[in-house]
Design a protein around this motif. Structure first.
Motif, PDB file in Angstrom:
ATOM      1  N   GLY A  34       0.653  -1.213  -0.034  1.00 27.18           N
ATOM      2  CA  GLY A  34       0.069   0.034   0.093  1.00 27.18           C
ATOM      3  C   GLY A  34       0.747   1.178   0.015  1.00 27.18           C
ATOM      4  N   HIS A  35       0.482   2.095  -0.979  1.00 24.83           N
ATOM      5  CA  HIS A  35       1.063   3.390  -0.800  1.00 24.83           C
ATOM      6  C   HIS A  35       2.563   3.542  -1.581  1.00 24.83           C
ATOM      7  N   GLN A  36       3.311   2.491  -1.754  1.00 25.32           N
ATOM      8  CA  GLN A  36       4.520   2.334  -2.065  1.00 25.32           C
ATOM      9  C   GLN A  36       4.621   3.055  -3.517  1.00 25.32           C
ATOM     10  N   LEU A  60       7.463   5.679   7.605  1.00 24.14           N
ATOM     11  CA  LEU A  60       6.320   5.924   7.046  1.00 24.14           C
ATOM     12  C   LEU A  60       5.502   4.451   6.746  1.00 24.14           C
ATOM     13  N   GLU A  61       4.198   4.599   6.462  1.00 16.83           N
ATOM     14  CA  GLU A  61       3.512   3.279   6.114  1.00 16.83           C
ATOM     15  C   GLU A  61       4.084   2.756   4.904  1.00 16.83           C
ATOM     16  N   ARG A  62       4.504   3.677   3.868  1.00 15.51           N
ATOM     17  CA  ARG A  62       4.668   2.929   2.491  1.00 15.51           C
ATOM     18  C   ARG A  62       5.973   2.264   2.812  1.00 15.51           C
ATOM     19  N   LEU A 102      -1.236  -4.870   1.299  1.00 15.32           N
ATOM     20  CA  LEU A 102      -0.882  -4.561   2.786  1.00 15.32           C
ATOM     21  C   LEU A 102      -0.914  -3.206   3.257  1.00 15.32           C
ATOM     22  N   HIS A 103      -1.532  -2.986   4.433  1.00 19.31           N
ATOM     23  CA  HIS A 103      -1.394  -1.436   4.883  1.00 19.31           C
ATOM     24  C   HIS A 103      -1.291  -1.451   6.509  1.00 19.31           C
ATOM     25  N   PHE A 104      -1.039  -0.345   6.967  1.00 24.34           N
ATOM     26  CA  PHE A 104      -0.929  -0.211   8.527  1.00 24.34           C
ATOM     27  C   PHE A 104      -1.806   0.861   8.761  1.00 24.34           C
ATOM     28  N   ASP A 105      -2.583   1.035   9.725  1.00 26.45           N
ATOM     29  CA  ASP A 105      -3.650   2.108   9.958  1.00 26.45           C
ATOM     30  C   ASP A 105      -2.906   3.357  10.576  1.00 26.45           C
TER      31      ASP A 105
HETATM   32 ZN   LIG Z   1      -2.703   2.609   3.975  1.00 28.62          ZN
END
Ligand SMILES: [Zn+2]
Length: 203
Positions: A34-36, A60-62, A102-105
């Protein structure tokens, strides 16, 4: 009505002459981080809502999604699976047997945790098996299924044909306790996800 038996006879004989083709899948598994690749990938792909993801403590989440996705792909490939590894934005439409995103909140501090999102087509067994595995390992809250519209109608689901598609939020980066627990375990998260996928998608 009179012609139906004749037609089905023709169909039956053509099925015998032309057996079902071999699988047309591009790979066994698709793993998206996600977001990469954002923000750079948004303009060339005409992405209007360029969501860069969350972050905390300079992480960063990404970056985390990329680390988890890379590990998942690596383990799967070591076990003979073919893997398509995607960033946030990409052109091709893929056909695979299972696709994970895949993500993190990020949330008001510690109001969230782990969760999953999936379309109606994903099987209950697939979702439940992941929840059972992850809840046994992740020592914080599991906040639910499809608990936001973004999770339920994730754009990535439309970019792949797969019987099983699931978005995974591994935990909440903006919750200090969860952050501290997750930061040294991004590789192990990838191991958990790879083990789950190998259980679900037989070689
Ligand atoms: Zn996300």
């Amino acid at each position: 009505m009179i012609r139906l038996p004749a037609l089905s006879a023709v169909l039956a004989s053509s099925l015998l002459l032309f057996p079902a083709p071999a699988r047309a899948d591009d790979a066994d598994i698709l793993v998206q981080a996600g977001h990469q690749g954002r923000p750079a990938s948004c303009a060339p792909h005409h992405v209007k809502a360029c969501n860069l993801g969350t972050g905390a403590n300079g992480a960063l989440e990404r970056e985390w999604t990329a680390a988890g996705a890379d590990r998942t792909a690596q383990v799967l490939r070591e076990h003979g699976y073919t893997v398509i590894r995607r960033p946030a934005d990409y052109e091709p439409h893929d056909t695979v047997r299972a696709a994970v995103f895949l993500h993190f909140d990020g949330a008001v501090e510690c109001k969230s945790g782990a969760s999953v999102g999936f379309p109606e087509t994903t099987s209950r067994a697939f979702v439940s098996a992941w929840e059972t595995r992850y809840r046994a390992w992740f020592p914080f809250r599991f906040v639910g299924e499809n608990f936001t519209k973004n999770e339920h109608e994730y754009y990535g689901f439309r970019k792949v044909d797969a019987p099983e598609k699931m978005l995974i939020e591994f935990g909440e980066m903006t919750c200090p306790a969860q952050f501290r627990w997750m930061e040294p375990r991004l590789g192990e998260m990838g191991d958990q996800l790879a083990a789950f996928l190998m259980e679900q998608v037989a070689r």
